[in-house]
Motif scaffolding. Structure first.
Motif, PDB file in Angstrom:
ATOM      1  N   TYR A 188       0.810  -1.215   0.000  1.00 22.94           N
ATOM      2  CA  TYR A 188       0.000   0.000   0.000  1.00 22.94           C
ATOM      3  C   TYR A 188       0.846   1.270   0.000  1.00 22.94           C
ATOM      4  O   TYR A 188       0.346   2.345  -0.346  1.00 22.94           O
ATOM      5  N   LEU A 189       2.103   1.163   0.393  1.00 25.43           N
ATOM      6  CA  LEU A 189       3.010   2.305   0.268  1.00 25.43           C
ATOM      7  C   LEU A 189       3.674   2.340  -1.109  1.00 25.43           C
ATOM      8  O   LEU A 189       3.911   3.411  -1.664  1.00 25.43           O
ATOM      9  N   ALA A 190       3.968   1.158  -1.648  1.00 24.57           N
ATOM     10  CA  ALA A 190       4.709   1.088  -2.907  1.00 24.57           C
ATOM     11  C   ALA A 190       3.947   1.735  -4.055  1.00 24.57           C
ATOM     12  O   ALA A 190       4.531   2.473  -4.861  1.00 24.57           O
ATOM     13  N   ILE A 191       2.655   1.482  -4.131  1.00 29.26           N
ATOM     14  CA  ILE A 191       1.893   1.957  -5.289  1.00 29.26           C
ATOM     15  C   ILE A 191       1.812   3.484  -5.334  1.00 29.26           C
ATOM     16  O   ILE A 191       2.183   4.093  -6.347  1.00 29.26           O
ATOM     17  N   VAL A 217      11.446   2.525   2.990  1.00 26.71           N
ATOM     18  CA  VAL A 217      10.593   1.870   3.985  1.00 26.71           C
ATOM     19  C   VAL A 217       9.847   0.701   3.344  1.00 26.71           C
ATOM     20  O   VAL A 217       9.679  -0.361   3.956  1.00 26.71           O
ATOM     21  N   VAL A 218       9.396   0.896   2.106  1.00 25.53           N
ATOM     22  CA  VAL A 218       8.720  -0.181   1.377  1.00 25.53           C
ATOM     23  C   VAL A 218       9.638  -1.391   1.264  1.00 25.53           C
ATOM     24  O   VAL A 218       9.227  -2.532   1.499  1.00 25.53           O
ATOM     25  N   TYR A 219      10.889  -1.129   0.925  1.00 24.06           N
ATOM     26  CA  TYR A 219      11.832  -2.237   0.764  1.00 24.06           C
ATOM     27  C   TYR A 219      12.095  -2.939   2.095  1.00 24.06           C
ATOM     28  O   TYR A 219      12.120  -4.174   2.162  1.00 24.06           O
ATOM     29  N   VAL A 220      12.271  -2.167   3.149  1.00 22.36           N
ATOM     30  CA  VAL A 220      12.512  -2.759   4.470  1.00 22.36           C
ATOM     31  C   VAL A 220      11.327  -3.624   4.888  1.00 22.36           C
ATOM     32  O   VAL A 220      11.494  -4.749   5.391  1.00 22.36           O
ATOM     33  N   LEU A 221      10.113  -3.134   4.673  1.00 19.33           N
ATOM     34  CA  LEU A 221       8.926  -3.913   5.016  1.00 19.33           C
ATOM     35  C   LEU A 221       8.851  -5.196   4.189  1.00 19.33           C
ATOM     36  O   LEU A 221       8.449  -6.251   4.698  1.00 19.33           O
ATOM     37  N   SER A 222       9.241  -5.114   2.926  1.00 26.70           N
ATOM     38  CA  SER A 222       9.203  -6.297   2.059  1.00 26.70           C
ATOM     39  C   SER A 222      10.167  -7.371   2.553  1.00 26.70           C
ATOM     40  O   SER A 222       9.824  -8.559   2.605  1.00 26.70           O
TER      41      SER A 222
END
Length: 329
Positions: A188-191, A217-222
């Motif tokens: 939901y952050l990436a898009i 942050v998106v990458y860290v969450l992934s």
């Protein structure tokens, strides 16, 4: 007194009163066309990963089956395997696009095999491909849940699968109670963060630049989602170590980007004597960010060298696991 120049969409400076030519703006449609070869490569990688996961399950060497013995049937759980394959290719593409972004945002390297414009296009197209792979990963997970929920009608099966996959906090089984919301947060952050690039001429370059920093942050969450929920890296063995090892260049490049930013405004110059409290707090916050990035690099080295990477011990006997309870009318 204000300057007679203003920042353009890409951070360049354009004289006041002069608009950037419309043809110079990067259009989403053009990047979607440019992303076709990249997306094709991603599909090929996904198919190869899927074939590998299938073969390992058929041969009895699957870590997924070691974690969840009831899944020892590739023909039945093929959608789950495909979800895993999309997840791994998505993480690989996310790694690539983050590395490209950090390379482009830091000091310009002395020699590059391609022009900066080509690198920027690769960064944009890999970003679009990553978003598609992340969505496909979630969609196939939902499809597997639709297949599994056989005790309710189709409308409820679709709703349960949608809610478990896309509604934060809805999934209520095992590690997924934590890992799935983390993955949802990444999606939901990436898009929006990825697509904001194409409207930066409307929101302003500075606003876009500040928001775009949260892509990390998106990458860290992934990665966090994968370490928590990826059955292929469930145990403390070499696949999990390799995943940790791949984070070292990302962290090192991020640290280099923070220590030697390309933009003068982002350099960590000491605040002048008599600077306001807000200015000093901002300086200390940025300094702390650099310290944290350095600590992450050191921490990653310690994890890789020591082997203490949070992986579980492989049990001597298969765990007595079962699918989560099906929904009933």
């Amino acid at each position: 007194m204000t300057s007679d120049t203003r920042p353009d969409e890409d951070g360049a400076v354009t004289p006041a009163g002069r608009r950037r030519p419309a043809g110079d703006r990067v259009a989403l449609r053009a990047d979607l066309r440019s992303a076709v070869p990249d997306a094709t490569a991603a599909v090929v990688v996904t198919v190869l990963v899927f074939a590998l996961l299938w073969a390992r399950m058929e041969s009895g060497a699957s870590d997924t089956v070691a974690v969840m013995p009831f899944m020892d049937d590739a023909g039945t759980y093929w959608m789950y395997l495909l979800s895993q394959a999309f997840g791994w290719s998505g993480l690989l593409w996310a790694w690539g696009t983050v590395m490209l972004g950090l390379l482009l945002s830091g000091p310009r390297p002395g020699r590059l095999p391609v022009t900066r414009q080509v690198l920027e296009r690769w960064h944009r197209t890999t970003s679009l491909t990553t978003m598609a792979l992340m969505f496909a990963h979630a969609l196939m997970f939902a499809a597997e849940l639709v297949r599994y929920e056989t005790k309710v009608d189709w409308a409820e099966r679709l709703w349960v699968a949608f809610a478990d996959t896309f509604v934060p906090g809805w999934y209520d089984s095992g590690t997924g109670q934590v890992a799935i919301p983390i993955g949802q947060g990444a999606l939901y952050l990436a898009i929006p963060l990825g697509l904001l690039f194409y409207v930066r001429h409307r929101i302003g370059a500075n606003t876009w630049r500040r928001l775009h920093r949260f892509v990390i942050v998106v990458y860290v969450l992934s990665v966090w989602h994968t370490l928590l929920y990826g059955t292929n890296v469930w145990y403390g063995e070499w696949p999990r170590t390799v995943l940790w090892l791949l984070q070292l260049p990302v962290a090192a490049l991020l640290l280099a980007r923070l220590v030697r930013p390309a933009r003068r405004a982002e350099r960590l110059d000491l605040p002048k004597r008599g600077a306001g409290t807000a200015r000093q707090a901002w300086w200390w916050g940025r300094a702390a960010g650099r310290v944290v990035a350095g600590a992450v690099v050191v921490g990653l080295v310690v994890v890789v060298v020591s082997g203490r990477d949070g992986g579980r011990d492989r049990p001597a006997h298969p765990p007595a696991t079962a699918p989560h309870a099906q929904e009933t009318d």
